[in-house]
Design a protein around this motif. Sequence first.
Motif, short mmCIF file in Angstrom:
data_model
loop_
_atom_site.label_atom_id
_atom_site.label_comp_id
_atom_site.label_asym_id
_atom_site.label_seq_id
_atom_site.Cartn_x
_atom_site.Cartn_y
_atom_site.Cartn_z
N GLN A 139 15.03 4.36 -8.22
CA GLN A 139 15.28 3.50 -9.19
C GLN A 139 15.68 2.07 -8.48
N SER A 140 16.33 2.27 -7.40
CA SER A 140 16.83 1.26 -6.57
C SER A 140 15.71 0.37 -5.91
N ALA A 141 14.32 0.93 -5.88
CA ALA A 141 13.42 0.37 -5.23
C ALA A 141 12.80 -0.75 -5.98
N VAL A 142 12.07 -1.70 -5.29
CA VAL A 142 11.40 -2.81 -6.15
C VAL A 142 10.15 -2.37 -6.67
N ALA A 143 9.20 -1.41 -6.23
CA ALA A 143 8.10 -0.87 -6.81
C ALA A 143 7.98 0.52 -6.16
N VAL A 144 7.06 1.25 -7.08
CA VAL A 144 6.63 2.60 -6.38
C VAL A 144 5.24 2.68 -6.57
N GLY A 179 5.63 10.16 -4.47
CA GLY A 179 6.10 8.96 -4.55
C GLY A 179 6.38 8.21 -3.33
N HIS A 180 5.85 6.70 -3.38
CA HIS A 180 5.94 6.00 -2.16
C HIS A 180 6.66 4.81 -2.26
N TYR A 181 7.87 4.26 -1.54
CA TYR A 181 8.57 3.05 -1.89
C TYR A 181 9.26 2.64 -0.67
N VAL A 182 9.51 1.34 -0.58
CA VAL A 182 10.28 0.88 0.63
C VAL A 182 11.67 0.65 0.19
N ASP A 183 12.49 1.05 1.03
CA ASP A 183 14.10 1.00 1.00
C ASP A 183 14.20 -0.44 1.22
N LYS A 184 15.03 -1.34 0.02
CA LYS A 184 14.95 -2.79 0.05
C LYS A 184 16.23 -2.90 1.11
N LYS A 235 6.86 -4.85 -2.91
CA LYS A 235 5.77 -4.33 -3.82
C LYS A 235 4.52 -4.02 -3.59
N THR A 236 4.01 -4.66 -2.65
CA THR A 236 2.63 -4.18 -2.11
C THR A 236 2.35 -3.29 -0.98
N LEU A 237 3.31 -3.35 -0.07
CA LEU A 237 3.12 -2.52 1.09
C LEU A 237 3.45 -1.12 0.98
N CYS A 238 3.99 -0.66 -0.20
CA CYS A 238 4.28 0.68 -0.29
C CYS A 238 3.31 1.42 -0.62
#
Length: 679
Positions: free
Chosen positions: A199-204, A224-229, A588-591
């Motif tokens: 929920q804290s990630a920018v995008a998934v 699910g794949h996401y980047v820790d901001k 948003k894109t590289l995840c």
Amino acid sequence: MGRATLVHQHSAESSRVKPRIGACIALRKNHVTDTGTVSFGCAAPKCVYKDTNCINMSWVCRMEFCLIMDRPRKFSPVWNNFDLVTPNKVKCRLCSTELSYINKSTSSMLRHYRARHGNEELADTRENTPVPNKQAVDEAVVNMIIKDCQPLSFVENEGFRELLKLILPLYALPSRKTIKDLVSQRYEEEKEKTKKDLQSAVAVTLTADMWTSMNMEAYLAVTGHYVDKESHELHSSVLAVQHFPQKHTAENIATVKRSLMEEWGIAGKVRCLVTDAAANMAACARMLQIRHTICIAHSLNLTVRRSCDQIPAITEIRNKTRHMVTYFRSSVTAKEKLTQIQQQLGTPGHKLINEVPTRWNSTYQMFERMTEQKEAVWVSLASLKPDITPLTPEECQIIEEMLRVLAPFDQATRELSEEKRVSGSKVIPMMRMLHIELQRQATTVTKTAAQQLAENLRTRLTDAICGMESLSVMTLATLLDPRFKKNGFVSQQKASEAVKRRQSECAEEMRSQEPDPREEEPSSSHGSEPSSDMEVAETQKTRNATADSIIEVQRYLAETNTPRNQDPLQYWKRNQKIYPHLHQLALKTLCSPSSSVPCERVFSKAGELVQDFGLQHLFGMRSLRLLSLAGCPLLTTTGLSGLIQLHDLEELELTNCPGATAELFKYYSQHLPHCMVIE
């Protein structure tokens, strides 16, 4: 403070004396001090427990008391290996030797331990090693069950209990029900933690795949794949692996995925869905209004497979090679002969690999292993003289040239299947590199079959590159990877179009972060129509955002590309203040991963448990005569060994089952002598 317990044993002389219960109770009261010493006993002259504070009870002299005490950790580490038998005698826990214990000196114990069981360094190490408490050991057991995918009944195994009893004699292993509760509790804790991170990630980005067990039970996996901001690290989490009894329609799949996104609180954050090329998965993405990307591993698999199938010479070589591999893997005599020849020739003792029809890289591995073992295979076939036609030298040369052509595809498939590093931005550059390598290989191969293969691959790859460079998900990810930028594209026209799209998205990001002038100005009482001043402000805002986005994108593209081995996410972490809007777009894109392989890896382990469990249903079919388990690559050796219960089995096919080892075939030959096993 230590804990002391008094256990009295009557001697021959004192057996006639009836102990007074009140005296025993009195001796148990408050006789352990903070230092761990004990002050109890009798004031009689011959009493070994002398203490003036104890009540005068001379009959105690006729009894021997054994002191059993949990000593504080500040005592000498030698006490880890000795027990106090009497006040003047100790007993070694390792060899049961009894030693004198005089004036509270541990010297004799230490000398005995050094001479018989170890050295001083080991003893000192024990002093500094903390003793784990029960809660810590319980957590370690739960971690082992979760990480190794062990069944809950593992805690009831006799060998595991004996091991813990030897290592931690005082540890009480929780029951199966308690372990189940602890695992459920850990799941809820990790789920809440992962939910907060998502929920804290920018995008998934989601990857999904369907799998069917040997019992014809379907399962759906979603990751699910996401980047820790904060740390700018790529994370992957398994969101669900659940039974899917419904029909595999796009509507049913979309319903399940929509409920999962709502459960994890990411309904508005999902940017892309990566699956195979199945029509129901693509339709599911359209229903969810999510961008859909086809798994690059599946795309490369189809490209190579169809290119090979168009060449009859390669098909014939594949069939001959597969026939030889099946012979050596199904015959114990042939397998032992090959091992013997390998030792005599000094070649590596590797097993031959059979191909899986649905995976082209298994064909590549089959040819690669056959090339390595061709001398040993030729000698073995000449010695055994089976009804098998070996490969000719001409065919072996064709295989070697084929391997040179296919080697870049095998390397690309491995690299694009990673999930711990950014892979979505590599797709277009990797396709470009494959295109260049095919052009180079076409001038080096001499065999007609290899030349046709290179031409077929080049044609299909050109079409695939054109499609990839038209996908916004792939192109924008490549542009925002500082290692590639515009250099990763084959078509410079497609690169220019991608730059324009990136400038447009950057301008939209800028406008979304600026305050709305209509919210800052007080509302007019004369009507709801915007004033001319607000229209001018909105137009100026759009123009400024567009100009600023062009400047930010051009500044970024003008920089020198970073080295190939650098993490692009760490680049954006360092430059987030220089390119603030591109930084948000990069998160948003590289995840997005390049393939759905993470889901397949989930099934690779879960499938072992499911398929081995499914074998239990076969064990009751004692009258079964023919059984084929071909195409079940996840069956383990342990599960397959139970097939010896089928005493009437006459033919068993285990093609493409890694669990079918040489030891298993010997096991079958002893317990199923009338069964023909085919691998």
